[in-house]
Write an enzyme that holds these catalytic residues in place. Sequence first.
Site, short mmCIF file in Angstrom:
data_model
loop_
_atom_site.label_atom_id
_atom_site.label_comp_id
_atom_site.label_asym_id
_atom_site.label_seq_id
_atom_site.Cartn_x
_atom_site.Cartn_y
_atom_site.Cartn_z
CB CYS A 162 -0.93 0.01 1.20
SG CYS A 162 -2.02 -1.40 1.21
CG HIS A 212 -3.18 3.20 2.29
ND1 HIS A 212 -3.62 2.85 1.03
CD2 HIS A 212 -3.28 2.07 3.06
CE1 HIS A 212 -3.95 1.57 1.04
NE2 HIS A 212 -3.77 1.08 2.25
CG ASN A 218 -6.52 -1.14 1.20
OD1 ASN A 218 -5.86 -0.67 0.28
ND2 ASN A 218 -5.98 -1.61 2.31
N1 ACO Z 1 -17.99 -9.44 9.42
C1 ACO Z 1 -18.40 -9.70 10.67
N2 ACO Z 1 -17.54 -9.97 11.66
C2 ACO Z 1 -16.23 -9.99 11.39
C3 ACO Z 1 -15.75 -9.74 10.10
C4 ACO Z 1 -16.68 -9.45 9.10
N3 ACO Z 1 -16.32 -9.18 7.83
N4 ACO Z 1 -14.40 -9.80 10.13
C5 ACO Z 1 -14.05 -10.10 11.39
N5 ACO Z 1 -15.16 -10.24 12.14
C6 ACO Z 1 -15.23 -10.54 13.59
C7 ACO Z 1 -13.99 -11.25 14.05
O1 ACO Z 1 -14.11 -12.63 13.83
C8 ACO Z 1 -13.98 -10.90 15.53
O2 ACO Z 1 -14.88 -11.75 16.19
P1 ACO Z 1 -14.54 -12.32 17.68
O3 ACO Z 1 -14.42 -11.09 18.53
O4 ACO Z 1 -15.71 -13.17 17.96
O5 ACO Z 1 -13.22 -13.03 17.51
C9 ACO Z 1 -14.57 -9.49 15.58
O6 ACO Z 1 -15.27 -9.31 14.32
C10 ACO Z 1 -13.53 -8.37 15.72
O7 ACO Z 1 -12.44 -8.65 14.80
P2 ACO Z 1 -11.15 -7.74 14.75
O8 ACO Z 1 -10.22 -8.31 13.74
O9 ACO Z 1 -10.63 -7.48 16.13
O10 ACO Z 1 -11.79 -6.39 14.20
P3 ACO Z 1 -11.12 -4.97 14.03
O11 ACO Z 1 -11.94 -3.98 14.74
O12 ACO Z 1 -9.65 -5.01 14.28
O13 ACO Z 1 -11.34 -4.71 12.48
C11 ACO Z 1 -10.04 -4.69 10.42
C12 ACO Z 1 -10.74 -5.53 11.52
C13 ACO Z 1 -11.10 -3.90 9.73
C14 ACO Z 1 -9.35 -5.62 9.46
C15 ACO Z 1 -9.04 -3.73 11.08
O14 ACO Z 1 -8.22 -4.45 12.00
C16 ACO Z 1 -8.14 -3.03 10.10
O15 ACO Z 1 -8.57 -2.20 9.33
N6 ACO Z 1 -6.82 -3.30 10.15
C17 ACO Z 1 -5.84 -2.61 9.35
C18 ACO Z 1 -5.86 -3.00 7.91
C19 ACO Z 1 -4.80 -2.22 7.17
O16 ACO Z 1 -4.62 -1.02 7.38
N7 ACO Z 1 -4.03 -2.84 6.34
C20 ACO Z 1 -2.88 -2.15 5.81
C21 ACO Z 1 -2.93 -1.89 4.42
S1 ACO Z 1 -3.30 -3.28 3.43
C22 ACO Z 1 -1.90 -3.59 2.43
O17 ACO Z 1 -0.81 -3.15 2.66
C23 ACO Z 1 -2.13 -4.54 1.30
#
Ligand code: ACO
Length: 329
Positions: free
Chosen positions: A115, A256, A286
């Site tokens: 990214c 980003h 993204n």
């Molecule tokens: N729908 C419903 N529930 C979901 C989903 C979904 N799509 N995905 C995960 N959950 C659940 C999980 O299973 C978890 O359940 P549990 O508590 O029973 O275990 C709960 O939701 C919370 O999951 P988390 O992973 O803790 O959720 P979080 O608030 O961290 O959000 C996310 C996840 C959106 C991926 C976030 O962590 C994020 O944006 N991270 C950064 C991503 C990023 O910036 N990437 C960098 C660039 S990408 C690149 O370089 C290619």
Amino acid sequence: MGQYGVRIVGTGSYAPPKVLTNHDLEEMVDTSDEWILARTGIKTRHIAADDQPTSSLAYEASLKALEAAGMAPDDIDLIIVATSSPDCIFPNTGCFLQRKLGATNAACFSLEAACSGFVYGFQVASGMLQSGMFENALLVGAEKFSTLLDWTDRTTCILFGDGAGAAVLRRVPSDDNGLLACKLGANGEFAELLGVPAGGTAMPLTHERLDQRLNCLQMKGREVFRLAVNAMVESCESVMADAGISIDQVRWLVPHQANTRIILGVGKRLGIPTERVFMNLDRYGNTSAATIPIALDEIARGELVSKDDYVLLTAFGGGLTWGALLLRW
Ligand code: ACO
């Protein structure tokens, strides 16, 4: 400062016509529109057709950028495609783009920094222009992550979309320089937090690995999230300090586009009002290396920026990699 500077003289972007909504994803995995919107800010993303590889997305964006710059393909002497979803392992995606454009005078390569690819690519292109050896560079961020995703994994497949953004960078006299400061960083200790494990030389594809979906993107989202805000804030503070520019003088922060909560967290820590933080991830998701050039094109075409406005770009992604650029538009 040497003899030369660099300016953006044209931008373009492209998103394929097919739109995938959160409601469509509800039919595919156990998720909901409410969860996706609340946790990420994404409503829709675009998905490329089977016969549209990354270079085709790059081509559409590049045509528009060249038109905006008033240049022909053979005016370009350098093509850099920032991508982590290349057409194939090699030849590089820049060569496929060159062939599509007929940009026969260009040296071509692709650059892989996930990214952060466009921010890395900007510094690389600028260095090559400022060396005096190149005059007009076409820098493209283009991705087709839809082919890297595990469409049964709700934790990743909801996040990404396909698209491309392009900018024509021109060598200018140093007193007209538009790149005021740049800070790039990386930490390979975190390599396993985000990436595609199989399909390269460390883990060549086998039937077994395909069955395990090791050819698909894997991410430890929570850890990435935690590191992203700090790295982007520190990079932005570093370039502003180098250029002697305060956040009050910045017209746009263009981060980003991975997650609204990350973006707003960065904006808040930097102390910039939300209305000067550019966001379009509700529509695109993204698109990795393409998010920043797509945003720049929307800012330019929307006439949301004037000549000499300060624009602060910052990115974060797999590697881990990160960085910031301070531009004078
Ligand atoms: N729908 C419903 N529930 C979901 C989903 C979904 N799509 N995905 C995960 N959950 C659940 C999980 O299973 C978890 O359940 P549990 O508590 O029973 O275990 C709960 O939701 C919370 O999951 P988390 O992973 O803790 O959720 P979080 O608030 O961290 O959000 C996310 C996840 C959106 C991926 C976030 O962590 C994020 O944006 N991270 C950064 C991503 C990023 O910036 N990437 C960098 C660039 S990408 C690149 O370089 C290619």
